[in-house]
Design an enzyme around this catalytic site. Structure first.
Site, mmCIF file in Angstrom:
data_model
loop_
_atom_site.group_PDB
_atom_site.id
_atom_site.type_symbol
_atom_site.label_atom_id
_atom_site.label_comp_id
_atom_site.label_asym_id
_atom_site.label_seq_id
_atom_site.Cartn_x
_atom_site.Cartn_y
_atom_site.Cartn_z
ATOM 1 C CD GLU A 179 0.381 -1.142 3.103
ATOM 2 O OE1 GLU A 179 0.954 -1.090 4.205
ATOM 3 O OE2 GLU A 179 0.359 -2.185 2.398
ATOM 4 N NE ARG A 180 4.917 1.088 4.687
ATOM 5 C CZ ARG A 180 5.880 0.942 5.592
ATOM 6 N NH1 ARG A 180 7.121 1.271 5.288
ATOM 7 N NH2 ARG A 180 5.607 0.460 6.772
ATOM 8 C CB CYS A 284 14.939 -9.380 1.985
ATOM 9 S SG CYS A 284 13.506 -8.790 1.126
#
Length: 450
Positions: A179-180, A284
């Site tokens: 959603e960013r 990551c």
């Protein structure tokens, strides 16, 4: 695909739809804080429509010939290449990474599309004559509707880890971009429509908790892929498996590089500098801990000088090495973890907090930060910082280094820098990490590996 301060649409049954949501999430440009777009929290009715669309498309899509699905991969590959600039600009605007990193994000995703264009080879079954009058066959069949839940840090690569694999194997997909920064995923949805992916085969929904809970519990969804943080990942894994779904969840990380005194000094320091601070450390597989064995610790001042020379700027600026972090909250958390290390006795050799970028006074900027004499009991070592912060740890021997890495609960990746074949082999054999690099700072495989 131009600049818009409008709303982000849903993509359901081959159509871009304005959501009827009552709640919206503002997406801010991390360098300027301007609102780039507003993302809907998809309504229950809209989620139902998306799942229904994917379910009804599955029958025909699963029976579509492997050659047709392969052809769509080749067409999608071409379309992505033709639209890399639009994708990269969207990534810089919404995620904040520098333009070269944004192009890298797309290229890493494109490699999956390239690989999936060879799908007939992957899909071969097996046959064995198990008795004089009996043959046994294996046939690889699609599961059905599958879901992908993506993190913010690779807005193109993460959807492309999921979408090509799901589609080419005959599944239909419900994709939830972060959603960013949903812009890149929306462009990819448009490209799928452009190349002729049938209606309902790809659906894009948005939101946070309610959307995730729907994707992990709806009976029509057979499998879930997730990449993101620990808390969300545990929730996704537990909920999806409780509901009888296959789930692969890639969670937090703490990647170590062990530096032996016999390593190639220049190469090692350049490698560590890029791997620790590139993409503002929001990967990551970012290298967040450097373990210096014995006299290798004398190289740290050189490493600090390299880090000091990196340029922090807006992502579209020429010569920028790292851009802003995704949000003020992420910046605040990383800054607090740096402070907690100082309070616990670590030496702050380079402090990137409060870095000023004249053209972008409101940006979420954290410059390269180097902490020395970090120990395993410090919060900055125990938690994933997800920012351009490198923790330096000192040990006496390779044995101690292996013990330290293996005691860490995270096991994404680990690297060793050495010119000794024996030490490299020992590290490779004894380290408990999923991905192991020898003189490679970020050991990430290409898509033809698992």
């Amino acid at each position: 695909m131009g600049h818009t301060t409008a709303t982000t649409k849903l993509f359901i049954d081959g159509q871009f739809i304005e959501s009827q949501a009552t709640e919206w999430i503002d997406v801010h440009n991390p360098a300027t804080q301007e609102v780039v777009t507003r993302v809907p929290k998809t309504t229950p009715g809209e989620l139902e429509e998306a799942a229904k669309s994917a379910q009804s498309a599955f029958g025909e899509w699963s029976r579509t010939s492997i050659m047709r699905r392969q052809k769509l991969m080749l067409d999608l590959q071409h379309a992505i290449r033709a639209n890399t600039d639009a994708l990269a600009e969207s990534i810089v605007r919404e995620q904040g990474k520098v333009l070269s990193d944004a192009h890298g994000d797309i290229m890493r995703g494109l490699q999956v599309v390239d690989s999936m264009a060879g799908i007939p080879e992957y899909m071969l079954g097996t046959r064995l004559e198990v008795a004089a009058d009996m043959d046994t066959y294996t046939v690889r069949e699609p599961l059905g509707v599958v879901a992908g839940i993506c993190p913010f840090n690779f807005p193109a690569m993460m959807p492309l880890w999921m979408l090509p694999v799901a589609l080419v194997t005959g599944n239909t997909l419900l994709l939830k971009p972060s959603e960013r920064d949903p812009g890149a995923a929306m462009i990819l949805a448009q490209l799928c429509a452009d190349v002729g992916v049938p209606r309902g085969v790809v659906n894009v929904v948005h939101g946070v908790h309610e959307t995730v809970d729907f994707l992990t519990s709806d009976a029509r969804i057979k499998a879930v892929s997730f990449v993101g943080g620990n808390a969300a990942g545990k929730h996704v894994y537990e909920r999806a498996t409780q509901h009888g779904k296959r789930c692969q969840a890639n969670l937090g990380a703490k990647n170590h590089a062990v530096i032996l005194p016999d390593a190639n000094r220049e190469f090692t320091l350049n490698s560590i500098s890029g791997a620790a601070f590139g993409a503002a450390g929001q990967r990551c597989m970012a290298l967040s801990v450097a373990v210096f064995v014995g006299s290798a610790g004398e190289w740290i001042p050189d490493l600090v000088e390299r880090a000091r020379g990196l340029r922090v700027d807006g992502g579209m600026e020429k010569g920028a090495d790292l851009g802003p972090m995704i949000s003020p909250g992420a910046l605040h958390r990383a800054s607090e973890l740096v402070q907690s290390a100082v309070d616990a006795g670590a030496s702050l050799l380079l402090d990137g907090r409060g870095v000023r970028v004249e053209k972008y006074p409101r940006g979420n900027f954290l410059g390269p930060t180097v902490l020395d004499h970090v120990t395993a009991d410090m919060k900055c070592y125990q938690e994933e910082v997800f920012g351009p912060v490198l923790s330096c740890v000192h040990v006496g021997t390779l044995e101690e280094a292996l013990a330290l890495v293996n005691a860490n609960p995270y096991g994404n990746g680990a690297s060793v820098f050495t010119q000794s074949g024996a030490c490299a082999r020992r590290f490779q054999t004894e380290v408990n990490a999923g991905q192991v690099g020898v003189n490679v700072p970020i050991p990430v495989p290409l898509p033809m590996f698992s």
